[in-house]
Design a protein around this motif. Structure first.
Motif, PDB file in Angstrom:
ATOM      1  N   TRP A 112      33.386  47.158  19.576  1.00 43.84           N
ATOM      2  CA  TRP A 112      33.699  48.574  19.771  1.00 43.84           C
ATOM      3  C   TRP A 112      34.268  49.158  18.494  1.00 43.84           C
ATOM      4  CZ3 TRP A 112      31.993  50.254  24.356  1.00 43.84           C
ATOM      5  CH2 TRP A 112      31.858  49.319  25.386  1.00 43.84           C
ATOM      6  N   GLY A 113      34.001  50.435  18.302  1.00 49.87           N
ATOM      7  CA  GLY A 113      34.614  51.150  17.183  1.00 49.87           C
ATOM      8  C   GLY A 113      35.979  51.671  17.596  1.00 49.87           C
ATOM      9  N   GLN A 114      36.497  52.585  16.792  1.00 50.13           N
ATOM     10  CA  GLN A 114      37.822  53.156  17.084  1.00 50.13           C
ATOM     11  C   GLN A 114      37.746  54.253  18.139  1.00 50.13           C
ATOM     12  OE1 GLN A 114      35.955  54.138  14.628  1.00 50.13           O
ATOM     13  NE2 GLN A 114      36.068  56.381  14.742  1.00 50.13           N
ATOM     14  N   GLY A 115      36.542  54.711  18.408  1.00 49.63           N
ATOM     15  CA  GLY A 115      36.365  55.769  19.390  1.00 49.63           C
ATOM     16  C   GLY A 115      36.668  57.143  18.806  1.00 49.63           C
ATOM     17  N   THR A 116      36.301  58.166  19.546  1.00 47.20           N
ATOM     18  CA  THR A 116      36.604  59.543  19.150  1.00 47.20           C
ATOM     19  C   THR A 116      37.161  60.274  20.374  1.00 47.20           C
ATOM     20  OG1 THR A 116      35.737  61.536  18.075  1.00 47.20           O
ATOM     21  CG2 THR A 116      34.233  60.379  19.565  1.00 47.20           C
ATOM     22  N   GLN A 117      38.277  60.944  20.192  1.00 51.70           N
ATOM     23  CA  GLN A 117      38.970  61.598  21.296  1.00 51.70           C
ATOM     24  C   GLN A 117      38.311  62.932  21.624  1.00 51.70           C
ATOM     25  OE1 GLN A 117      41.918  60.673  23.175  1.00 51.70           O
ATOM     26  NE2 GLN A 117      41.243  62.434  24.395  1.00 51.70           N
ATOM     27  N   VAL A 118      38.020  63.130  22.896  1.00 47.42           N
ATOM     28  CA  VAL A 118      37.530  64.409  23.403  1.00 47.42           C
ATOM     29  C   VAL A 118      38.561  64.933  24.398  1.00 47.42           C
ATOM     30  CG1 VAL A 118      35.766  65.547  24.796  1.00 47.42           C
ATOM     31  CG2 VAL A 118      35.100  63.837  23.077  1.00 47.42           C
ATOM     32  N   THR A 119      39.045  66.119  24.146  1.00 49.94           N
ATOM     33  CA  THR A 119      40.015  66.755  25.027  1.00 49.94           C
ATOM     34  C   THR A 119      39.474  68.100  25.475  1.00 49.94           C
ATOM     35  OG1 THR A 119      41.859  65.679  23.880  1.00 49.94           O
ATOM     36  CG2 THR A 119      42.389  67.554  25.290  1.00 49.94           C
ATOM     37  N   VAL A 120      39.344  68.269  26.783  1.00 48.27           N
ATOM     38  CA  VAL A 120      38.841  69.518  27.356  1.00 48.27           C
ATOM     39  C   VAL A 120      39.995  70.197  28.074  1.00 48.27           C
ATOM     40  CG1 VAL A 120      37.107  70.602  28.806  1.00 48.27           C
ATOM     41  CG2 VAL A 120      36.601  68.419  27.659  1.00 48.27           C
ATOM     42  N   SER A 121      40.434  71.296  27.511  1.00 45.36           N
ATOM     43  CA  SER A 121      41.616  71.973  28.056  1.00 45.36           C
ATOM     44  C   SER A 121      41.626  73.420  27.601  1.00 45.36           C
ATOM     45  CB  SER A 121      42.887  71.268  27.575  1.00 45.36           C
ATOM     46  OG  SER A 121      44.035  71.977  27.996  1.00 45.36           O
ATOM     47  N   SER A 122      42.166  74.275  28.465  1.00 42.95           N
ATOM     48  CA  SER A 122      42.321  75.685  28.115  1.00 42.95           C
ATOM     49  C   SER A 122      43.706  75.935  27.536  1.00 42.95           C
ATOM     50  CB  SER A 122      42.083  76.563  29.338  1.00 42.95           C
ATOM     51  OG  SER A 122      42.920  76.169  30.390  1.00 42.95           O
TER      52      SER A 122
END
Length: 122
Positions: A112-122
């Protein structure tokens, strides 16, 4: 050495879009199926989408069908995840990996890599 480098994450409002990229190296990328997974806080890592080595056959988790599209460019050793109509429940760290064969029916690699953060928020 097998490596996966994910990028493209960020903060987006509900209904927005993001395109994730994953650059792979250290193995014969064009002969391996690839998949995107995600892991949100306190939950197990879950499969989001997969694509075969030729880029013809794809599969998706029910929760993202019709909103996410996986694709790949074998000339660039890169797999993509186009995410549209994002929802707060899509918030997670997104990872990619490859399988031990040309279809997603083969076992995924335990790399696995380090990943990438996805944040869905208003």
């Amino acid at each position: 050495q097998v490596q996966f480098v994910e990028s493209g994450g960020g903060l987006v409002q509900p209904g927005g879009s993001l395109r994730l990229s994953c650059a792979a190296s250290g193995f014969a990328f064009s002969t391996a199926a690839t998949s995107w997974y995600r892991q949100s806080s306190g939950k197990e890592r879950e499969l989001v989408a997969g694509i075969d080595s030729a880029g013809i056959s794809t599969n998706y988790a029910d929760s993202v069908k019709g909103r996410f599209t996986i694709s790949r460019d074998n000339a660039k050793n890169t797999v993509y995840l186009q995410m549209n109509s994002l929802k707060p429940e899509d918030t997670a760290v997104y990872y990619c990996t490859a399988h031990w064969g040309p279809t997603t029916g083969f076992r995924p690699r335990a790399s696995w890599g380090q990943g990438t953060q996805v944040t869905v928020s208003s």
